[in-house]
Design an enzyme around this catalytic site. Sequence first.
Site, PDB file in Angstrom:
ATOM      1  N   GLU A 155      48.752  32.153  44.271  1.00 55.53           N
ATOM      2  CA  GLU A 155      48.646  32.696  42.911  1.00 55.53           C
ATOM      3  C   GLU A 155      49.926  33.419  42.483  1.00 55.53           C
ATOM      4  O   GLU A 155      49.889  34.521  41.936  1.00 55.53           O
ATOM      5  CB  GLU A 155      47.432  33.628  42.814  1.00 55.53           C
ATOM      6  CG  GLU A 155      46.116  32.910  43.083  1.00 55.53           C
ATOM      7  CD  GLU A 155      44.907  33.825  43.035  1.00 55.53           C
ATOM      8  OE1 GLU A 155      43.809  33.339  42.719  1.00 55.53           O
ATOM      9  OE2 GLU A 155      45.063  35.038  43.335  1.00 55.53           O
ATOM     10  N   ASP A 170      32.213  36.485  48.760  1.00 52.13           N
ATOM     11  CA  ASP A 170      32.108  37.409  47.634  1.00 52.13           C
ATOM     12  C   ASP A 170      31.236  36.820  46.524  1.00 52.13           C
ATOM     13  O   ASP A 170      30.937  37.520  45.552  1.00 52.13           O
ATOM     14  CB  ASP A 170      33.485  37.791  47.093  1.00 52.13           C
ATOM     15  CG  ASP A 170      34.388  36.595  46.817  1.00 52.13           C
ATOM     16  OD1 ASP A 170      34.320  35.612  47.585  1.00 52.13           O
ATOM     17  OD2 ASP A 170      35.185  36.655  45.868  1.00 52.13           O
ATOM     18  N   TRP A 222      36.338  38.634  49.915  1.00 47.85           N
ATOM     19  CA  TRP A 222      37.169  39.398  48.986  1.00 47.85           C
ATOM     20  C   TRP A 222      36.329  40.548  48.438  1.00 47.85           C
ATOM     21  O   TRP A 222      35.136  40.384  48.178  1.00 47.85           O
ATOM     22  CB  TRP A 222      37.673  38.494  47.861  1.00 47.85           C
ATOM     23  CG  TRP A 222      38.467  37.330  48.366  1.00 47.85           C
ATOM     24  CD1 TRP A 222      38.040  36.049  48.541  1.00 47.85           C
ATOM     25  CD2 TRP A 222      39.821  37.359  48.815  1.00 47.85           C
ATOM     26  NE1 TRP A 222      39.045  35.271  49.060  1.00 47.85           N
ATOM     27  CE2 TRP A 222      40.156  36.045  49.234  1.00 47.85           C
ATOM     28  CE3 TRP A 222      40.788  38.361  48.906  1.00 47.85           C
ATOM     29  CZ2 TRP A 222      41.410  35.715  49.734  1.00 47.85           C
ATOM     30  CZ3 TRP A 222      42.039  38.036  49.401  1.00 47.85           C
ATOM     31  CH2 TRP A 222      42.346  36.734  49.806  1.00 47.85           C
ATOM     32  N   THR A 223      36.957  41.702  48.236  1.00 47.82           N
ATOM     33  CA  THR A 223      36.146  42.911  48.025  1.00 47.82           C
ATOM     34  C   THR A 223      36.332  43.552  46.651  1.00 47.82           C
ATOM     35  O   THR A 223      36.065  44.743  46.495  1.00 47.82           O
ATOM     36  CB  THR A 223      36.456  43.949  49.118  1.00 47.82           C
ATOM     37  OG1 THR A 223      37.840  44.319  49.066  1.00 47.82           O
ATOM     38  CG2 THR A 223      36.109  43.420  50.495  1.00 47.82           C
ATOM     39  N   GLU A 224      36.745  42.772  45.634  1.00 48.95           N
ATOM     40  CA  GLU A 224      36.791  43.373  44.305  1.00 48.95           C
ATOM     41  C   GLU A 224      35.452  44.010  43.939  1.00 48.95           C
ATOM     42  O   GLU A 224      35.405  45.084  43.343  1.00 48.95           O
ATOM     43  CB  GLU A 224      37.156  42.314  43.257  1.00 48.95           C
ATOM     44  CG  GLU A 224      38.593  41.832  43.313  1.00 48.95           C
ATOM     45  CD  GLU A 224      38.766  40.581  44.143  1.00 48.95           C
ATOM     46  OE1 GLU A 224      39.716  39.828  43.909  1.00 48.95           O
ATOM     47  OE2 GLU A 224      37.929  40.364  45.055  1.00 48.95           O
ATOM     48  N   ASP A 278      47.543  43.926  48.448  1.00 48.31           N
ATOM     49  CA  ASP A 278      47.375  43.169  47.217  1.00 48.31           C
ATOM     50  C   ASP A 278      47.804  44.080  46.074  1.00 48.31           C
ATOM     51  O   ASP A 278      48.276  45.194  46.305  1.00 48.31           O
ATOM     52  CB  ASP A 278      45.933  42.684  47.051  1.00 48.31           C
ATOM     53  CG  ASP A 278      45.874  41.313  46.397  1.00 48.31           C
ATOM     54  OD1 ASP A 278      46.258  41.209  45.215  1.00 48.31           O
ATOM     55  OD2 ASP A 278      45.471  40.353  47.066  1.00 48.31           O
ATOM     56  N   HIS A 289      51.167  39.022  43.950  1.00 39.56           N
ATOM     57  CA  HIS A 289      50.224  40.099  44.270  1.00 39.56           C
ATOM     58  C   HIS A 289      50.979  41.354  44.722  1.00 39.56           C
ATOM     59  O   HIS A 289      50.559  42.037  45.669  1.00 39.56           O
ATOM     60  CB  HIS A 289      49.246  39.653  45.364  1.00 39.56           C
ATOM     61  CG  HIS A 289      48.282  38.589  44.916  1.00 39.56           C
ATOM     62  ND1 HIS A 289      47.179  38.875  44.142  1.00 39.56           N
ATOM     63  CD2 HIS A 289      48.261  37.247  45.123  1.00 39.56           C
ATOM     64  CE1 HIS A 289      46.504  37.753  43.899  1.00 39.56           C
ATOM     65  NE2 HIS A 289      47.156  36.755  44.475  1.00 39.56           N
TER      66      HIS A 289
END
Length: 530
Positions: free
Chosen positions: A293, A387, A435-437, A157, A229
Amino acid sequence: MIPRPALLNDLSGSCVLTSGATVSGDLVDAVRTALPGLDLRPGDSGEIDVRRDPALGEEAYRLTTGSRGVEIAAGGPAGAFYAAQSLHQLLPAASYRFSPGASWPVPGARVEDAPRFGWRGLHLDVARHFSPKREILRLIDLMAAHKLNRLHLHLVDDQGWRVESRAYPLLHEVSSHRPRTATNYYREPDTYDEVPHGGYYTLDDLAEIGVYARSRHVTVVPEIDVPGHASAILAAYPAFGATGEPHDVLDRWGISPAILSPLPPTVEFLTTIFDELIGALGETPYVHIGGDEVVLDHWAESAQITAYRESLGLATINDLQAWFLRRLADALAERGARAVVWDEAFVSGGLRQDTIVMPWRGMGVGRRAAAAGHDVVATPVFPLYFDYAEAASPDEPMAIGDAITVEDVAAFRPAPEDWTDEERARVIGVQAQLWTERVPDPRTVDYRLWPRACALAEVAWSGTTAAGFGERLTEHYGRLDALGVEYRPPAGPHPWQRRRPHRPSGVRVADVMARIDSMTHDAESTRPSV
């Protein structure tokens, strides 16, 4: 049991299973792999007898326990493996701990079972925050214990590239790390930790992960998310971008305008990456190519890309995006793999008919994909984006929003009753996304996944949750404890699982879904025929 079998009857009689017991029959290795802590030994006859029954499906099984010991009939290795997992759940929770020489009582039971869906998945974003190989192997074990069988690894990403490339080494030398990471809540001003973050899997790591997963009947689905991305890719090789300008690996979250060029050198670059991935993982029936996106502004502004689009006879840049993704899917098909995409790629049109669609923006767009003849894996934000926080509480760790509960996941139906039979038949599975933001470490991965993934496992296996799920989950916590899983307690986080004391109002799931509905409706009104 979780997931609850289709048939589970108590029988009279019982037996005792001792560590080091003998297993005999046709599918011995599958049973031994499923129960490593019991140190089962192969033999001509023994306490566990496993036989192949060609009348059963590959993942189907019958399990009978009683005074004669343990008898398993299975359609194939996967069925024998899942029968052994069900056998394990008949034992006390302490059997999930390493305990050489222990003996366990086995109650009399008859179990008959087969999965409703072939794709029972978990997605882990290792691009935003990297999970070391040891954590991937551990996750595979936990998935296998719950009869989940697809591990979708989001390998690239804007914030990082996570796999070695011998053909393009700058990808792992440059793009696998960033100097700092954003630490702010969603919609807050950016703040940073000023701590470098990075990591990647070598091709040897991927080979090991692939073999380990297959031995536990888990298929690894690698994702190279393109053409958007793309900041991390372009930090290493800016020439593959639409502008040729230099980029940095992003240290903040959100959608970036960075985009790969659709020109032939980029296609050649990506097919080389596919060859490396497939060569390392081994049997790779699916490769996810993203398509979500995508900001197409740089394509529209490029004279070279415009000329190329016109040379292909394509009317719009949306048509060019569809062409680009189809070209990649064609390359994968030549290599024996099916392409998987997020739903924006379907909305753009032009997909290969065998491309699998993941409708993250809701089951409405999933239904349109199914009606168009595409296989669909249900992946909607609500209730399958893990998430999001599990409660609207100031005690919860940082999340993008709240709340998606265990009960929400348990109530989900991947193939809705109001769809036609043909549309329902196109739903090949269900998958939760992490998702790991805002998931910085493996302990938080545990917290986010479990026990919501327990509810997912039952929905994915059965298509629904059976009666008494809450009571069975309460009992299942003992197994998770024995396995060392740092799940979210039903009463809320332990003190050490809490995060920052400040918590803004954040975003509600209902608001997100309303926005997604409007996006998919607007896209549908302008979507070309497919």
